[in-house]
Write a protein that holds these residues in place. Structure first.
Motif, PDB file in Angstrom:
ATOM      1  N   PHE A  13     -46.763 -86.509  43.931  1.00 17.98           N
ATOM      2  CA  PHE A  13     -47.585 -87.470  44.739  1.00 17.98           C
ATOM      3  C   PHE A  13     -46.922 -88.858  45.115  1.00 17.98           C
ATOM      4  O   PHE A  13     -47.625 -90.331  45.481  1.00 17.98           O
ATOM      5  N   PRO A  35     -51.091 -91.917  47.484  1.00 25.79           N
ATOM      6  CA  PRO A  35     -51.906 -90.134  46.626  1.00 25.79           C
ATOM      7  C   PRO A  35     -53.123 -90.054  47.761  1.00 25.79           C
ATOM      8  O   PRO A  35     -53.098 -89.600  48.639  1.00 25.79           O
ATOM      9  N   GLY A  36     -54.055 -88.959  47.480  1.00 28.24           N
ATOM     10  CA  GLY A  36     -54.878 -88.450  47.657  1.00 28.24           C
ATOM     11  C   GLY A  36     -54.396 -86.870  48.896  1.00 28.24           C
ATOM     12  O   GLY A  36     -54.534 -87.176  49.491  1.00 28.24           O
ATOM     13  N   SER A  73     -55.089 -87.704  42.621  1.00 27.18           N
ATOM     14  CA  SER A  73     -54.632 -88.853  42.551  1.00 27.18           C
ATOM     15  C   SER A  73     -53.643 -89.531  41.622  1.00 27.18           C
ATOM     16  O   SER A  73     -54.495 -88.874  40.664  1.00 27.18           O
TER      17      SER A  73
END
Length: 215
Positions: free
Chosen positions: A17, A21-22, A60
């Motif tokens: 990560f 994010p996402g 996330s």
């Protein structure tokens, strides 16, 4: 053995990560080189513990991971006195000062101070506590160096020079101290004489504050 491998895989997913994010399941699977089904199972475990969340098809990290981060920072030995000491050097040299701790193949920034002048003048790299720097950095190269040696890294595109010295080297942890300045402010001769001397003096002060061995 399987439990150990699961822990390693969970940590690899959390590290993936870093890119932001996402993250999709496909992106995470590619990043850790594991099948979708394995990554999904581990993500569900991390979700159950509150460390990741799912929003549609994207995943996330959650703020709950900050608990681990703050606990780690509390164990670095960096307190307000040390932070103030770093800030004093950053302000005096109109630059940026970092303490880095040796990781697996990188150095992790555990303390950082930047001067107001540096923030205006130097093309600031998005570095902060918790970021890592690779083996090409002066901070990494300074790890485990002898007391009388120092490292240097030149960044002509950013008009910045960084120097580093070993802060502490032991069987459990190794720390380095680095200083970045604008090339318009210091000649190479000044960097090698004045700033290296200042960095070594700061090392002695920080060692006393951190109680790192004999000074």
């Amino acid at each position: 053995m399987n439990d150990n491998r699961s822990v390693q895989r969970c940590l690899a997913i959390l590290r993936s990560f870093r890119s932001g994010p996402g993250q999709s399941l496909t992106a995470l699977s590619k990043a850790v080189d594991l099948p979708h089904s394995t990554v999904l199972r581990l993500l569900k475990t991390l979700q159950g513990e509150g460390y990741v969340r799912q929003e549609g098809t994207l995943w996330s990290l959650t703020p709950q991971l900050l608990e681990i981060g703050f606990a780690a920072l509390a164990n670095t030995g960096v307190n307000d006195l040390i932070q103030a000491s770093l800030q004093a050097l950053a302000d005096r040299c109109s630059g940026a000062v970092n303490i880095g701790e040796k990781g697996k193949d990188e150095v992790i920034i555990i303390a950082r101070a930047t001067s107001e002048t540096e923030r205006r003048k130097i093309l600031v790299v998005n570095l902060r506590v918790g970021n890592s720097m690779d083996s090409n950095s002066a901070l990494y190269s300074a790890l485990d160096l002898p007391e009388d040696q120092w490292s240097i890294a030149l960044y002509p595109r950013r008009n910045v020079t960084t120097i580093g010295i070993s802060l502490f080297s032991g069987p459990v942890r190794s720390l380095a101290l680095g200083l970045s300045v604008n090339d318009d402010d210091y000649s190479r001769e000044q960097i090698e004489s004045e700033l290296v001397h200042d960095l070594r003096a700061k090392r002695d002060e920080i060692r006393r504050l951190m109680n790192l061995g004999e000074v």
